[in-house]
Design an enzyme around this catalytic site. Structure first.
Site, PDB file in Angstrom:
ATOM      1  N   HIS A  54      -0.703   8.035   7.560  1.00 32.08           N
ATOM      2  CA  HIS A  54       0.359   7.465   8.393  1.00 32.08           C
ATOM      3  C   HIS A  54       1.377   8.499   8.867  1.00 32.08           C
ATOM      4  CE1 HIS A  54      -0.911   3.355   7.146  1.00 32.08           C
ATOM      5  NE2 HIS A  54      -0.439   3.061   8.339  1.00 32.08           N
ATOM      6  N   HIS A  85       0.467   6.951   2.696  1.00 27.45           N
ATOM      7  CA  HIS A  85      -0.301   8.188   2.521  1.00 27.45           C
ATOM      8  C   HIS A  85      -0.341   8.979   3.812  1.00 27.45           C
ATOM      9  CE1 HIS A  85      -3.816   6.500   4.525  1.00 27.45           C
ATOM     10  NE2 HIS A  85      -3.565   5.388   3.870  1.00 27.45           N
ATOM     11  N   LYS A 127       0.864  -1.195   0.000  1.00 25.60           N
ATOM     12  CA  LYS A 127       0.000   0.000   0.000  1.00 25.60           C
ATOM     13  C   LYS A 127       0.894   1.236   0.000  1.00 25.60           C
ATOM     14  CE  LYS A 127      -4.341  -1.531   1.860  1.00 25.60           C
ATOM     15  NZ  LYS A 127      -4.446  -2.119   3.195  1.00 25.60           N
TER      16      LYS A 127
HETATM   17  N1  ARG Z   1      -0.667  -1.556  10.147  1.00 24.05           N
HETATM   18  C1  ARG Z   1      -1.689  -1.012  10.983  1.00 24.05           C
HETATM   19  C2  ARG Z   1      -2.462   0.048  10.223  1.00 24.05           C
HETATM   20  O1  ARG Z   1      -1.953   0.634   9.304  1.00 24.05           O
HETATM   21  C3  ARG Z   1      -1.156  -0.385  12.239  1.00 24.05           C
HETATM   22  C4  ARG Z   1      -0.422  -1.323  13.154  1.00 24.05           C
HETATM   23  C5  ARG Z   1      -0.226  -0.719  14.501  1.00 24.05           C
HETATM   24  N2  ARG Z   1       0.536  -1.533  15.394  1.00 24.05           N
HETATM   25  C6  ARG Z   1       0.102  -2.635  15.983  1.00 24.05           C
HETATM   26  N3  ARG Z   1       0.924  -3.302  16.750  1.00 24.05           N
HETATM   27  N4  ARG Z   1      -1.126  -3.052  15.843  1.00 24.05           N
HETATM   28  O2  ARG Z   1      -3.589   0.338  10.586  1.00 24.05           O
END
Ligand code: ARG
Length: 568
Positions: free
Chosen positions: A136, A133, A130
Site C-alpha cells: 500500500h 504492508h 489487515k
Molecule cells: N481497499 C482496496 C485494496 O486494498 C483498494 C480500494 C481502492 N479504491 C476504490 N475506490 N476501489 O485493494
C-alpha cells in the site's frame, strides 16, 4: 515562460517578416535542438523542414531568417549551413530568471491553472483488520504527491481513503471475538490480534461447520445495523485506523474523508434502481449483472445470486455519491494495475448509465513492489509491514548520519527526514507503471538518484546561505554566464512546465526527476566555481542562484512528499 518558447516566438516573428503570409504549419519549439557543444550555440533551429513551404534550400532560409532575427535582449542568431544557431544573452537570461523565481520563491512552479476546479483523489484505501504492508506504499505516496501537485496548481482537492471495511469476514471476526476474544488483547495487539482471532475462527470452523452460520449471522447483524454488532465492528475499525494513523503521521499523509465501503451500505439501492430504470441490469444464473460483452469485458456483477452486493456495487455507489457531493471535474483512483479491469468495467457502466462525467474518472494505476529482489506474497508469508520498513529506514539513516556527521545536533530528527525521504523517493522515482524493487543500499545511498542525495544538496544550499550571511551588493549577473550556471537557470525556468506535465499525466516522478536534475546541476556548479569568492556583486549573484535552487528543491521535495533538512 520557458526560454525555448520565447525563442520559438522570435523565430515565428522572423519567418513572418521574411515570408509574409506563409504558414509553415510547424511547431518551432518542438524543432529546437540543443547543440552538442555550447560553442555552436545554446539552441539550434534546423531549417530543413521549412524547405517545402518556403520553397528554398535550408541554408538560404537560415540566412534569411538570420537577417530578420532581431531580439538582442534574448539572444543573437548565426546561420551555419541549414541551421540557425542561437546564442542566449546569458546575462539577461540570468537576471530575468532569477528575478522571476525570487519574486515569490515558494510559489515558483505553482499557479492558478485549476482555479474553480475540484479533483477527488482516492488513494491508500487500506483494509480494516489487515496490517498496512508495503503493497500500500505506492498508492499512499503517489496519491499524496498528486494531491500536493493539484493543490499547488490551484485545484480544490478532496482526498479520500476508501476504506476496505465491508465483507463477510467482519462477521466471522466479530463471532470469533465474542467467543474467544479479550478486549485488552485487541487494544494491545491491534490488527495482529484480530488476525489471530480470524485464523482461529477458520480452524475451529473445520471441526464445527455451524460456526460459519454464526459468522454469517453476525455479518447480517452489521448489515441490519444491530447495535451490539456495530459497536464491535466500529471498534475494530478504530483500532486499525489508530495504527494506520501512526504510519500516515510519519509519512505526512492525511485525508479529507475516510468514507469507506461500509459508508455506501445504504447508498447502493440507488445504483440498482438507476440500472434497472435504464434497462441495464440483466439476470445471469440468479445474479444481476451489467452485460459488457459489446465492450469486450466480462459482465460486471451488481448483485450476487445470494443477494449480496460486491466491491463494484459500492464503487459505483461511491462514484455517484462523489459526483453529487463534490461535483468533481476529475476523480482519480490511485490503485494497482491488478484492478484495471474493475475500473474499466465501472467507468463503462457509468457511461452506459448516460453520465457524461464518466470521462472525468481516471484509474491512476501503478506496478508492483518487490523487496530486495523478492516479490511479496501474503500467502507465502513474505510481507513487509510498512511500519517496520519505516522504522528500519530511520535506524539505518541514523547510523549513516552518526558516521558522516557526528557533530550534527538533531540527528534523530534528520534521520527521520532522510530515512522516510529515501523510501518515498524510491517509490516515486520512476514511471508509475514500472515495478519497483526496493533495496536498502540503493535507497539510502548519498550519491546518485536518491532521496538523500537531493536532500543533501538542499542542505548544502542552506549551508552556503548561512555562510554568505546578508548580502547587500547588487548581483552582477555576468557572473552567471558560465555553462554550469546557465544549465541550472534553464532547469529552473523549466520547473513550472515539469509541474504541469506531472499534473497532466498524474506522474509524480516528473517532479522527482526535475529536482534530481536541479540538484545534480547545482553540485556540478558548486564543484567548478567558488561561490563565495570574488567581487561582492559576483558573489551576490551566485548566492542568489543558490537561494533560488534552495527554494525550488524544497518545493519539489514537498510536492513528492519529502521533507528538506537544513543540515545533514
Ligand atoms: N481497499 C482496496 C485494496 O486494498 C483498494 C480500494 C481502492 N479504491 C476504490 N475506490 N476501489 O485493494
Amino acid at each position: 515562460m520557458e526560454i525555448k518558447q520565447l525563442i520559438a516566438e522570435a523565430i515565428k516573428e522572423a519567418i513572418d517578416k521574411a515570408y509574409p503570409g506563409v504558414d509553415t504549419g510547424l511547431d518551432y519549439e518542438a524543432l529546437l535542438e540543443v547543440p552538442p557543444d555550447s560553442k555552436m550555440g545554446d539552441f539550434a533551429f534546423p531549417c530543413f523542414r521549412l524547405s517545402k513551404s518556403l520553397r528554398m534550400g535550408p541554408p538560404m532560409i537560415a540566412g534569411k531568417l538570420c537577417e530578420n532575427f532581431d531580439k538582442p535582449a534574448l539572444c543573437s542568431a548565426q546561420a551555419v549551413g541549414g541551421y540557425l544557431n542561437f546564442f542566449l544573452n546569458r546575462e539577461n537570461f540570468a537576471r530575468d530568471t532569477l528575478q522571476a523565481v525570487m519574486a515569490a520563491p515558494e510559489k515558483w512552479g505553482g499557479g492558478k491553472d485549476g482555479e474553480g476546479k475540484t479533483v477527488c483523489l482516492d488513494y491508500s484505501s487500506i483494509n480494516i483488520a489487515k496490517r498496512f504492508h508495503i503493497g500500500h506504499l505506492s498508492t499512499t505516496m503517489i496519491g499524496n504527491s498528486l494531491r500536493r501537485i493539484y493543490d499547488f496548481l490551484g485545484w480544490k482537492t478532496v482526498s479520500i481513503n476508501h476504506l476496505g471495511d465491508w465483507g463477510t469476514q467482519f462477521g466471522k471476526m466479530i463471532c470469533a471475538y465474542k467467543k474467544w476474544g479479550v478486549k485488552e488483547e485487541v487494544e494491545k495487539g491491534g490488527v495482529d490480534e484480530m488476525t489471530r482471532l480470524y485464523v482461529k475462527f477458520h480452524e475451529e470452523a473445520k471441526e464445527n461447520p455451524a460456526l460459519e452460520d454464526e459468522g454469517r449471522a453476525w455479518f447480517k447483524k452489521i448489515e441490519d445495523g444491530d447495535e451490539e454488532a456495530l459497536e464491535v465492528f466500529n471498534w475494530f475499525k478504530e483500532v486499525t485506523l489508530r495504527d494506520a494513523m501512526k504510519v500516515y503521521d510519519t509519512l505526512g499523509v492525511s485525508f479529507d474523508s475516510y468514507a469507506g465501503e461500509s459508508f455506501y451500505m445504504d447508498k447502493m439501492g440507488r445504483v440498482i434502481d438507476e440500472l434497472n430504470e435504464k434497462g441495464l441490469l440483466v439476470d445471469s444464473d440468479g445474479a444481476k449483472v451489467v452485460d459488457l460483452e459489446a465492450y469486450k469485458m466480462p459482465p460486471i456483477i451488481i448483485i450476487k445470486s445470494d443477494g449480496a452486493t460486491i466491491y463494484a456495487t459500492r464503487d459505483l455507489a461511491a462514484m455517484l455519491y462523489r459526483k453529487d457531493t463534490y461535483n468533481f471535474d476529475k476523480c482519480l483512483y490511485v490503485v494497482a494495475y491488478q484492478q484495471d479491469l474493475h475500473f474499466r468495467q465501472c467507468f463503462k457502466t457509468i457511461e452506459l448509465m448516460g453520465h457524461e462525467w464518466y470521462k472525468d474518472l481516471e484509474h491512476v494505476s501503478f506496478g508492483m513492489v518487490s523487496y530486495e529482489g523478492q516479490t511479496l506474497s501474503t500467502r507465502e508469508g513474505r510481507v513487509v509491514y510498512l511500519e517496520d520498513l519505516l522504522n528500519r529506514a530511520q535506524e539505518k539513516a541514523l547510523d549513516i548520519i552518526k558516521d558522516k556527521s557526528p557533530n550534527l545536533e538533531n540527528k534523530e530528527d534528520v534521520a527521520r527526514q532522510v530515512g522516510i525521504g529515501a523510501v518515498v523517493y524510491s517509490t516515486l522515482q520512476n514511471n508509475r507503471i514500472k515495478d519497483i524493487d526496493f533495496w536498502w543500499d540503493r535507497a539510502l545511498n548519498f550519491e546518485g538518484d536518491t532521496g538523500p542525495y537531493v536532500q543533501y544538496t538542499y542542505a548544502r544550499c542552506c549551508s552556503v546561505m548561512r555562510k554568505a550571511g546578508d548580502m547587500t551588493a547588487a548581483p552582477d549577473y555576468s557572473a552567471l554566464c558560465d555553462d554550469e550556471a546557465q544549465y541550472i537557470l534553464r532547469l529552473l525556468t523549466r520547473f513550472p512546465e515539469d509541474v504541469r506535465a506531472a499534473c497532466k499525466t498524474n506522474e509524480p516522478f516528473m517532479i522527482t526527476r526535475a529536482v534530481t536534475d536541479i540538484a545534480k546541476a547545482y553540485n556540478k556548479f558548486y564543484y567548478e566555481h567558488r561561490i563565495l569568492d570574488g567581487e561582492e556583486g559576483e558573489k551576490a549573484a551566485r548566492v542568489l542562484l543558490t537561494d533560488a535552487v534552495r527554494h525550488v528543491i524544497k518545493t519539489g521535495l514537498f510536492l513528492i512528499g519529502m521533507e528538506a533538512p537544513e543540515r545533514m
